[in-house]
Design an enzyme around this catalytic site. Structure first.
Site, short mmCIF file in Angstrom:
data_model
loop_
_atom_site.label_atom_id
_atom_site.label_comp_id
_atom_site.label_asym_id
_atom_site.label_seq_id
_atom_site.Cartn_x
_atom_site.Cartn_y
_atom_site.Cartn_z
N THR A 38 -7.90 6.05 -8.36
CA THR A 38 -6.31 5.58 -8.39
C THR A 38 -6.00 4.89 -7.46
OG1 THR A 38 -6.00 8.14 -9.15
CG2 THR A 38 -4.06 6.76 -8.06
N LYS A 57 -1.47 5.05 -14.28
CA LYS A 57 -2.79 6.12 -13.69
C LYS A 57 -2.35 6.34 -12.14
CE LYS A 57 -4.76 8.76 -11.78
NZ LYS A 57 -6.64 8.85 -11.61
N LYS A 113 -2.68 10.56 -0.19
CA LYS A 113 -3.50 9.74 -0.65
C LYS A 113 -2.28 8.90 -2.16
CE LYS A 113 -6.82 8.54 -3.29
NZ LYS A 113 -6.58 7.53 -4.72
#
Length: 296
Positions: A94, A170, A238
């Site tokens: 990602t 994503k 994150k």
């Protein structure tokens, strides 16, 4: 038959490597943790070092961050220098669309094909060879990737010929996933405040309109009091950070994602970063003054 290297043998990478191996592809596994490589070799795969990867036709990067992928490819002793011209890089982390585009440009300059290919489905789906892959890249990259995609994916969404498009999709997925995990955890704690056992919340809501894939997948961890990391709190700190950065660059303020991100950051600050992301429930439980299963 292409020789495949899987770089990053965590829960997702190991599943990908095993699925490719089961499909009959020659697979080499690489990881900074020697025990993971040893486990893959014990399962019938091969190990090796990145600076001796000149025989790979396809390199699948299953690192956690874009920075790790960049270092694997272009750092000291990086993979890009070892791979033969025309080899394919399949990048699964990602990352922001800008990072995906930057890696694709640098890979092209090194004479490599690049497929922007983030994944979804979790460790179980990776091991089953049933991942969902969001992919974008040149036709030649898709053609070269076909043996790996056939081995590891149940569904492949072709999102265009420009790297970055798949990364953007994503990020949208992680926007939802992070919110759904946080809201599921909050709902379980809310139920406790109303005198409802978490196991009963799971049983009932899983059959009602309020459910979600994340609710049904993560709430069992809370009910069991088991926070062994399948996907850690740190990951969603994150990933939701990437969501907020991309949204900010677009002039958009995603209020729900900001709230979820704050909950994950609070969990991280409480020392829960390496626990399963369902441990965000502990933040809500502390705020509500209630006990979760297994606490004490």
């Amino acid at each position: 038959m292409p020789t495949v290297g899987v770089i990053g043998l965590g829960s997702m990478g190991m599943g990908i490597a095993l699925s490719a191996l089961r499909a009959g592809l020659p697979v080499r596994g690489f990881d900074v943790a020697p025990d993971r490589v040893e486990a893959f070799v014990a399962a019938g795969g091969q190990g090796g070092s990145l600076d001796a990867a000149g025989d790979l036709d396809i390199a699948v990067l299953v690192t956690v961050t874009a920075a790790q992928a960049r270092d694997v490819l272009f750092g000291a002793g990086g993979l890009a220098a070892a791979l033969p011209a025309g080899a394919l890089v399949i990048a699964c982390p990602t990352m922001s669309p800008d990072d995906a585009r930057d890696l694709a440009v640098r890979a092209g300059e090194a004479g490599l094909l690049y497929l922007d290919a983030p994944i979804s489905g979790g460790a179980a789906k990776a091991t089953e060879g049933a991942l969902t892959v969001m992919a974008s890249g040149a036709g030649a990259a898709f053609a070269a990737a076909e043996p790996v995609l056939d081995a590891v994916a149940e569904t492949v969404f072709r999102l265009g010929d420009a790297p970055g498009a798949a990364a953007a999709m994503k990020v949208v997925n992680q926007h939802l996933a992070g919110i759904h995990i946080a809201s599921a955890a909050e709902a379980v704690v809310f139920g406790i405040t109303q005198g409802i056992d978490p196991a009963k919340t799971l049983e009932v809501i899983s059959r009602c309109a309020g459910t979600s894939w994340m609710f049904e997948n993560r709430v069992p961890h809370i009910v069991a009091g088991d926070y062994a990391p399948l996907s850690a709190v740190d990951i969603f700190v994150k990933d939701l950070g990437i969501v907020l950065e991309a949204a900010g660059a677009a002039g958009f303020s995603p209020a729900l994602a900001e709230t979820a991100a704050a909950a994950f950051r609070a969990a991280q600050a409480e020392g829960l970063g390496r626990e399963d992301d369902a441990a965000v429930a502990k933040v809500f439980a502390r705020q509500a003054g209630v006990a979760l299963p297994g606490a004490g």
